[in-house]
Design a protein around this motif. Structure first.
Motif, PDB file in Angstrom:
ATOM      1  N   TRP A   1       1.009  -1.179   0.106  1.00 30.56           N
ATOM      2  CA  TRP A   1      -0.001  -0.043   0.068  1.00 30.56           C
ATOM      3  C   TRP A   1       0.958   1.097  -0.065  1.00 30.56           C
ATOM      4  N   HIS A   2       0.452   2.220  -0.596  1.00 28.34           N
ATOM      5  CA  HIS A   2       1.184   3.591  -0.528  1.00 28.34           C
ATOM      6  C   HIS A   2      -0.106   4.624  -0.480  1.00 28.34           C
ATOM      7  N   GLU A   3       0.235   5.757  -0.066  1.00 26.80           N
ATOM      8  CA  GLU A   3      -0.892   7.012   0.310  1.00 26.80           C
ATOM      9  C   GLU A   3      -1.484   7.345  -0.918  1.00 26.80           C
ATOM     10  N   ASP A   4      -2.693   7.708  -0.698  1.00 26.08           N
ATOM     11  CA  ASP A   4      -3.428   8.116  -2.086  1.00 26.08           C
ATOM     12  C   ASP A   4      -3.173   9.401  -2.276  1.00 26.08           C
ATOM     13  N   GLN A   5      -2.330   9.641  -3.527  1.00 24.75           N
ATOM     14  CA  GLN A   5      -2.015  10.948  -3.911  1.00 24.75           C
ATOM     15  C   GLN A   5      -2.278  10.956  -5.460  1.00 24.75           C
ATOM     16  N   GLY A   6      -3.691  10.451  -5.772  1.00 26.48           N
ATOM     17  CA  GLY A   6      -4.179  10.436  -7.286  1.00 26.48           C
ATOM     18  C   GLY A   6      -3.688   9.215  -7.738  1.00 26.48           C
ATOM     19  N   PHE A   7      -4.140   8.839  -8.961  1.00 29.81           N
ATOM     20  CA  PHE A   7      -3.591   7.550  -9.793  1.00 29.81           C
ATOM     21  C   PHE A   7      -2.194   7.411  -9.866  1.00 29.81           C
ATOM     22  N   ARG A   8      -1.580   6.516  -9.004  1.00 25.97           N
ATOM     23  CA  ARG A   8      -0.431   6.094  -9.051  1.00 25.97           C
ATOM     24  C   ARG A   8      -0.097   4.747  -9.240  1.00 25.97           C
ATOM     25  N   LYS A   9      -0.803   3.884 -10.260  1.00 17.74           N
ATOM     26  CA  LYS A   9      -0.956   2.606 -10.035  1.00 17.74           C
ATOM     27  C   LYS A   9       0.445   1.997 -10.870  1.00 17.74           C
ATOM     28  N   THR A  10       1.118   2.699 -11.417  1.00 19.16           N
ATOM     29  CA  THR A  10       2.340   2.320 -12.100  1.00 19.16           C
ATOM     30  C   THR A  10       3.407   2.270 -10.822  1.00 19.16           C
ATOM     31  N   GLU A  11       3.171   3.208  -9.997  1.00 19.08           N
ATOM     32  CA  GLU A  11       4.242   3.110  -8.808  1.00 19.08           C
ATOM     33  C   GLU A  11       4.215   1.986  -7.815  1.00 19.08           C
ATOM     34  N   ILE A  12       2.749   1.591  -7.672  1.00 15.11           N
ATOM     35  CA  ILE A  12       2.659   0.805  -6.621  1.00 15.11           C
ATOM     36  C   ILE A  12       3.036  -0.746  -7.190  1.00 15.11           C
ATOM     37  N   LEU A  13       2.652  -0.769  -8.810  1.00 14.12           N
ATOM     38  CA  LEU A  13       3.019  -1.922  -9.461  1.00 14.12           C
ATOM     39  C   LEU A  13       4.455  -1.857  -9.241  1.00 14.12           C
ATOM     40  N   ASN A  14       5.343  -1.237  -9.536  1.00 11.16           N
ATOM     41  CA  ASN A  14       6.868  -1.100  -9.471  1.00 11.16           C
ATOM     42  C   ASN A  14       7.402  -1.649  -7.892  1.00 11.16           C
ATOM     43  N   LYS A  15       6.629  -0.954  -6.992  1.00 12.92           N
ATOM     44  CA  LYS A  15       6.984  -1.445  -5.555  1.00 12.92           C
ATOM     45  C   LYS A  15       6.866  -2.828  -5.495  1.00 12.92           C
ATOM     46  N   VAL A  16       5.689  -3.302  -5.920  1.00 13.20           N
ATOM     47  CA  VAL A  16       5.519  -4.797  -5.716  1.00 13.20           C
ATOM     48  C   VAL A  16       6.507  -5.753  -6.473  1.00 13.20           C
TER      49      VAL A  16
END
Length: 280
Positions: free
Chosen positions: A69-84
């Motif tokens: 999970w990361h904080e809601d700062q708008g649409f950041r799907k690519t960022e959370i995918l890269n973190k995973v």
């Protein structure tokens, strides 16, 4: 082809404030015939309701579940995918969404068809809103929702796309070969080797909704990774719901970026898992 059995399979499920849909999807993964996998929730900032659903499924003791999970700062799907992708030790990753219920053989098919030098492009059927809202736990566990006749009886329009639900291995093989649809990377149902994805630096974090999955697949092609069609083999049902994150200016930016990737044969992004000093 060089078939290689993945040792550690992970299913990356993206989600954002859709706890009811996610619960349905997780029931689908509890019902898998192949249970040797890890569920990796890529959460783009959902609230406590989603966390509560995930904790409930952890308590069932059926799935190996990780919540990223990361904080809601708008649409950041690519960022959370890269973190995973960066955090997992799974060697093979299946990517899907938190509104896509998998058929019981979903994991088994992806594992069986995994091929070195290729990524897999699966299929999905988009349900109508009324049929989506009708589905409950028992229907998923009994797999009645994956029966063509049942769906039609509930109001799903008749369509050739429902052929994806056929159980005939021969017909599936024929349809996978004959379909005019290209085997592209799509976020609802695609899989590949983690090291291939890391080799192109994962998703481009400048991309927002509209083609972000295709763009990564296009860079995989440019890297020399081929695609394999399993559109009629690995199937999931896409639950219908409103989308408030599609904007014309974002589509225009994404389209221009994908055009550049194709024209210049780009495989690496400086805006992915590893961050460079380049700004843009």
């Amino acid at each position: 082809m060089n078939l290689e059995n993945p040792k550690r399979v992970g299913v990356v499920i993206t989600t954002y404030n859709s706890p009811d849909w996610l619960a349905n999807v997780l029931i689908g993964y509890e019902a898998q015939t192949d249970s040797d996998f890890t569920v990796l929730i890529a959460d783009d900032g959902s609230d406590q309701q989603t966390k509560a659903v995930i904790e409930e499924f952890k308590s069932h003791g059926i799935l190996r579940l990780e919540h990223h999970w990361h904080e809601d700062q708008g649409f950041r799907k690519t960022e959370i995918l890269n973190k995973v992708i960066a955090a997992t030790d799974c060697d093979y990753l299946i990517f899907t969404d938190g509104d896509c219920i998998p058929r019981a053989d979903f994991i088994a098919v992806h594992r069986r068809e995994a091929t070195r030098g290729y990524f897999l492009s699966g299929g999905y059927i988009k349900l109508t809103t009324p049929v989506s809202e009708l589905i409950n736990d028992e229907m998923i566990r009994q797999q009645s929702i994956f029966d063509q006749r049942w769906l039609i009886d509930q109001g799903q329009p008749k369509s050739f796309k429902l052929k994806k639900l056929t159980r005939s291995r021969l017909l599936v093989s024929v349809l996978n070969r004959l379909t005019p649809t290209k085997a592209t990377w799509n976020g609802m149902n695609s899989s590949g080797w983690r090291d291939d994805i890391v080799s192109i630096n994962g998703f481009d974090e400048r991309m927002q909704y509209g083609g972000l999955d295709r763009e990564m697949g296009e860079r995989l092609f440019n890297k020399g990774v081929k695609s394999k069609q399993i559109r009629y083999s690995a199937v999931c049902l896409h639950l219908d719901h409103p989308r408030g994150y599609s904007k014309p200016e974002i589509w225009a930016f994404n389209h221009a970026l994908r055009k550049k990737v194709k024209a210049e044969n780009i495989s690496w992004t400086d805006f992915g898992i590893q961050k460079s000093s380049v700004e843009g």
